[in-house]
Design a protein around this motif. Structure first.
Motif, PDB file in Angstrom:
ATOM      1  N   ARG A 166       0.837  -1.201   0.000  1.00 26.34           N
ATOM      2  CA  ARG A 166       0.000   0.000   0.000  1.00 26.34           C
ATOM      3  C   ARG A 166       0.871   1.251   0.000  1.00 26.34           C
ATOM      4  NH1 ARG A 166      -1.742   3.972   2.957  1.00 26.34           N
ATOM      5  NH2 ARG A 166      -0.606   3.361   4.812  1.00 26.34           N
ATOM      6  N   ARG A 167       1.907   1.263   0.823  1.00 31.91           N
ATOM      7  CA  ARG A 167       2.777   2.436   0.931  1.00 31.91           C
ATOM      8  C   ARG A 167       3.651   2.642  -0.307  1.00 31.91           C
ATOM      9  NH1 ARG A 167       4.761   3.895   6.727  1.00 31.91           N
ATOM     10  NH2 ARG A 167       2.884   3.468   7.910  1.00 31.91           N
ATOM     11  N   ILE A 168       4.016   1.583  -0.970  1.00 36.73           N
ATOM     12  CA  ILE A 168       4.963   1.679  -2.090  1.00 36.73           C
ATOM     13  C   ILE A 168       4.252   1.898  -3.427  1.00 36.73           C
ATOM     14  CG2 ILE A 168       5.150  -0.749  -2.733  1.00 36.73           C
ATOM     15  CD1 ILE A 168       8.157   1.410  -2.073  1.00 36.73           C
ATOM     16  N   GLU A 169       2.935   1.805  -3.446  1.00 38.65           N
ATOM     17  CA  GLU A 169       2.169   1.829  -4.693  1.00 38.65           C
ATOM     18  C   GLU A 169       2.456   3.066  -5.563  1.00 38.65           C
ATOM     19  OE1 GLU A 169      -2.439   0.872  -5.938  1.00 38.65           O
ATOM     20  OE2 GLU A 169      -1.919   1.159  -3.840  1.00 38.65           O
ATOM     21  N   LYS A 170       2.393   4.275  -5.001  1.00 37.03           N
ATOM     22  CA  LYS A 170       2.629   5.505  -5.779  1.00 37.03           C
ATOM     23  C   LYS A 170       4.074   5.570  -6.271  1.00 37.03           C
ATOM     24  CE  LYS A 170      -0.790   8.416  -3.519  1.00 37.03           C
ATOM     25  NZ  LYS A 170      -0.980   9.568  -2.629  1.00 37.03           N
ATOM     26  N   PHE A 171       5.014   5.246  -5.405  1.00 38.11           N
ATOM     27  CA  PHE A 171       6.419   5.263  -5.771  1.00 38.11           C
ATOM     28  C   PHE A 171       6.689   4.278  -6.909  1.00 38.11           C
ATOM     29  CE2 PHE A 171      10.692   3.445  -5.233  1.00 38.11           C
ATOM     30  CZ  PHE A 171      11.456   4.598  -5.426  1.00 38.11           C
ATOM     31  N   ALA A 172       6.133   3.076  -6.801  1.00 38.50           N
ATOM     32  CA  ALA A 172       6.332   2.048  -7.825  1.00 38.50           C
ATOM     33  C   ALA A 172       5.763   2.508  -9.166  1.00 38.50           C
ATOM     34  CB  ALA A 172       5.692   0.738  -7.391  1.00 38.50           C
ATOM     35  N   ALA A 173       4.595   3.141  -9.151  1.00 42.07           N
ATOM     36  CA  ALA A 173       3.992   3.627 -10.399  1.00 42.07           C
ATOM     37  C   ALA A 173       4.887   4.672 -11.062  1.00 42.07           C
ATOM     38  CB  ALA A 173       2.612   4.204 -10.116  1.00 42.07           C
ATOM     39  N   LYS A 174       5.454   5.590 -10.287  1.00 38.08           N
ATOM     40  CA  LYS A 174       6.363   6.615 -10.832  1.00 38.08           C
ATOM     41  C   LYS A 174       7.611   5.968 -11.433  1.00 38.08           C
ATOM     42  CE  LYS A 174       5.165  10.295  -7.597  1.00 38.08           C
ATOM     43  NZ  LYS A 174       5.665  11.119  -6.481  1.00 38.08           N
ATOM     44  N   LYS A 175       8.209   5.038 -10.719  1.00 38.79           N
ATOM     45  CA  LYS A 175       9.424   4.386 -11.200  1.00 38.79           C
ATOM     46  C   LYS A 175       9.167   3.566 -12.460  1.00 38.79           C
ATOM     47  CE  LYS A 175      12.735   5.707  -8.648  1.00 38.79           C
ATOM     48  NZ  LYS A 175      13.795   6.493  -9.273  1.00 38.79           N
ATOM     49  N   ARG A 176       8.036   2.901 -12.535  1.00 36.23           N
ATOM     50  CA  ARG A 176       7.715   2.102 -13.721  1.00 36.23           C
ATOM     51  C   ARG A 176       7.435   3.004 -14.921  1.00 36.23           C
ATOM     52  NH1 ARG A 176       4.845  -1.861  -9.945  1.00 36.23           N
ATOM     53  NH2 ARG A 176       6.486  -3.407  -9.640  1.00 36.23           N
ATOM     54  N   ALA A 177       6.782   4.137 -14.698  1.00 38.11           N
ATOM     55  CA  ALA A 177       6.540   5.095 -15.782  1.00 38.11           C
ATOM     56  C   ALA A 177       7.863   5.655 -16.299  1.00 38.11           C
ATOM     57  CB  ALA A 177       5.623   6.217 -15.304  1.00 38.11           C
ATOM     58  N   ALA A 178       8.783   5.946 -15.394  1.00 41.35           N
ATOM     59  CA  ALA A 178      10.103   6.434 -15.806  1.00 41.35           C
ATOM     60  C   ALA A 178      10.847   5.365 -16.600  1.00 41.35           C
ATOM     61  CB  ALA A 178      10.913   6.852 -14.578  1.00 41.35           C
ATOM     62  N   ALA A 179      10.708   4.115 -16.207  1.00 40.50           N
ATOM     63  CA  ALA A 179      11.359   3.018 -16.921  1.00 40.50           C
ATOM     64  C   ALA A 179      10.796   2.877 -18.328  1.00 40.50           C
ATOM     65  CB  ALA A 179      11.199   1.713 -16.144  1.00 40.50           C
ATOM     66  N   VAL A 180       9.481   3.043 -18.487  1.00 44.36           N
ATOM     67  CA  VAL A 180       8.859   2.979 -19.809  1.00 44.36           C
ATOM     68  C   VAL A 180       9.394   4.110 -20.689  1.00 44.36           C
ATOM     69  CG1 VAL A 180       6.671   3.305 -21.054  1.00 44.36           C
ATOM     70  CG2 VAL A 180       6.790   1.725 -19.125  1.00 44.36           C
ATOM     71  N   ARG A 181       9.513   5.308 -20.129  1.00 39.76           N
ATOM     72  CA  ARG A 181      10.075   6.438 -20.900  1.00 39.76           C
ATOM     73  C   ARG A 181      11.497   6.139 -21.358  1.00 39.76           C
ATOM     74  NH1 ARG A 181       7.288   9.201 -16.930  1.00 39.76           N
ATOM     75  NH2 ARG A 181       9.173   9.711 -15.745  1.00 39.76           N
ATOM     76  N   LYS A 182      12.295   5.531 -20.499  1.00 37.08           N
ATOM     77  CA  LYS A 182      13.672   5.170 -20.866  1.00 37.08           C
ATOM     78  C   LYS A 182      13.692   4.159 -22.005  1.00 37.08           C
ATOM     79  CE  LYS A 182      15.861   6.059 -16.412  1.00 37.08           C
ATOM     80  NZ  LYS A 182      16.547   5.452 -15.265  1.00 37.08           N
ATOM     81  N   ILE A 183      12.804   3.198 -21.963  1.00 33.70           N
ATOM     82  CA  ILE A 183      12.719   2.192 -23.024  1.00 33.70           C
ATOM     83  C   ILE A 183      12.334   2.864 -24.339  1.00 33.70           C
ATOM     84  CG2 ILE A 183      11.395   0.189 -23.861  1.00 33.70           C
ATOM     85  CD1 ILE A 183      11.309  -0.744 -20.895  1.00 33.70           C
ATOM     86  N   HIS A 184      11.371   3.787 -24.291  1.00 30.31           N
ATOM     87  CA  HIS A 184      10.943   4.504 -25.500  1.00 30.31           C
ATOM     88  C   HIS A 184      12.095   5.315 -26.087  1.00 30.31           C
ATOM     89  CE1 HIS A 184       6.310   4.299 -25.252  1.00 30.31           C
ATOM     90  NE2 HIS A 184       6.841   3.277 -24.595  1.00 30.31           N
ATOM     91  N   ARG A 185      12.877   5.977 -25.228  1.00 30.50           N
ATOM     92  CA  ARG A 185      14.015   6.768 -25.707  1.00 30.50           C
ATOM     93  C   ARG A 185      15.122   5.873 -26.254  1.00 30.50           C
ATOM     94  NH1 ARG A 185      13.161  10.434 -21.046  1.00 30.50           N
ATOM     95  NH2 ARG A 185      14.501   8.996 -19.938  1.00 30.50           N
ATOM     96  N   LEU A 186      15.322   4.729 -25.629  1.00 36.10           N
ATOM     97  CA  LEU A 186      16.385   3.815 -26.049  1.00 36.10           C
ATOM     98  C   LEU A 186      16.073   3.153 -27.392  1.00 36.10           C
ATOM     99  CD1 LEU A 186      19.075   2.542 -25.107  1.00 36.10           C
ATOM    100  CD2 LEU A 186      17.711   0.735 -24.034  1.00 36.10           C
ATOM    101  N   LEU A 187      14.805   2.896 -27.647  1.00 35.58           N
ATOM    102  CA  LEU A 187      14.383   2.206 -28.874  1.00 35.58           C
ATOM    103  C   LEU A 187      13.302   3.024 -29.596  1.00 35.58           C
ATOM    104  CD1 LEU A 187      14.107  -1.287 -27.195  1.00 35.58           C
ATOM    105  CD2 LEU A 187      15.934  -0.548 -28.728  1.00 35.58           C
ATOM    106  N   PRO A 188      13.617   4.203 -30.056  1.00 35.80           N
ATOM    107  CA  PRO A 188      12.594   5.070 -30.651  1.00 35.80           C
ATOM    108  C   PRO A 188      11.980   4.495 -31.923  1.00 35.80           C
ATOM    109  CG  PRO A 188      14.778   5.979 -31.012  1.00 35.80           C
ATOM    110  CD  PRO A 188      14.930   4.792 -30.105  1.00 35.80           C
ATOM    111  N   HIS A 189      12.697   3.650 -32.629  1.00 30.21           N
ATOM    112  CA  HIS A 189      12.164   3.092 -33.871  1.00 30.21           C
ATOM    113  C   HIS A 189      11.004   2.116 -33.631  1.00 30.21           C
ATOM    114  CE1 HIS A 189      15.458   0.501 -32.538  1.00 30.21           C
ATOM    115  NE2 HIS A 189      14.826  -0.501 -33.131  1.00 30.21           N
ATOM    116  N   HIS A 190      10.825   1.670 -32.401  1.00 27.00           N
ATOM    117  CA  HIS A 190       9.693   0.785 -32.083  1.00 27.00           C
ATOM    118  C   HIS A 190       8.486   1.547 -31.542  1.00 27.00           C
ATOM    119  CE1 HIS A 190      11.397  -3.190 -32.712  1.00 27.00           C
ATOM    120  NE2 HIS A 190      12.547  -2.725 -32.209  1.00 27.00           N
ATOM    121  N   PHE A 191       8.682   2.805 -31.189  1.00 27.61           N
ATOM    122  CA  PHE A 191       7.599   3.566 -30.570  1.00 27.61           C
ATOM    123  C   PHE A 191       7.376   4.857 -31.346  1.00 27.61           C
ATOM    124  CE2 PHE A 191       9.808   1.101 -27.335  1.00 27.61           C
ATOM    125  CZ  PHE A 191       8.773   0.355 -26.818  1.00 27.61           C
ATOM    126  N   ARG A 192       6.153   5.355 -31.301  1.00 21.31           N
ATOM    127  CA  ARG A 192       5.870   6.622 -31.960  1.00 21.31           C
ATOM    128  C   ARG A 192       6.654   7.730 -31.321  1.00 21.31           C
ATOM    129  NH1 ARG A 192      -0.326   6.248 -31.477  1.00 21.31           N
ATOM    130  NH2 ARG A 192       0.194   7.767 -29.902  1.00 21.31           N
TER     131      ARG A 192
END
Length: 152
Positions: A123-149
């Motif tokens: 319960r306590r980690i839920e917001k933090f985990a969501a932020k970290k996972r969103a940041a990880a998705v952004r990193k993946i998009h930047r690392l592999l731009p040819h796969h994402f719009r």
């Protein structure tokens, strides 16, 4: 050293299976381990850790459980039942039903505590985990731009 519990023939005992018993500590300290799930043996079942025996004979250090009669012991089905058990592993003495109830209550204390701790942790980690996972998705998009719009 912990004093032995007084046992009489015909009584039932709740005892640790030998590998789970207090090896290098006193019984009270060892029982406090059950504040955690399984007393530190998280993947082990209650029947593996604790035995419930009817006692036939008592000596100064060992006692003799009735292991050869079906229904005279409550243990894990594949446990190796010895003729003599060390009295220092005995937790309590009483009726068969009371010892099984006590065994289950001791085991449940740590399970209940750990369940509540885990629920609160998630319960306590839920917001933090969501932020970290969103940041990880952004990193993946930047690392592999040819796969994402393009994010323009």
């Amino acid at each position: 050293m912990t004093a032995f519990i007084d046992i009489k023939p015909g009584q039932w005992v709740l005892a640790f299976s030998e590998p789970y018993g207090p090896q290098m500590q006193d019984m009270p300290e060892h029982l406090e381990l059950f504040r955690m799930r399984g007393g530190g043996w998280e993947s082990h079942r209650v029947e593996e850790i604790f035995h419930v025996y009817e006692v036939t004979d008592i000596k100064p250090k060992p006692y003799h459980p009735r292991t050869y009669t079906i229904g005279q012991s409550v243990t894990h089905p594949r446990d190796y039942l010895r003729e003599r058990q060390y009295r220092g592993n005995v937790i309590a003495v009483g009726t068969k039903e009371r010892m099984i109830e006590l065994r289950d209550r001791i085991f449940a204390i740590g399970e209940d505590a750990d369940d509540v701790i885990e629920a609160e942790m998630y319960r306590r980690i839920e917001k933090f985990a969501a932020k970290k996972r969103a940041a990880a998705v952004r990193k993946i998009h930047r690392l592999l731009p040819h796969h994402f719009r393009s994010e323009q």
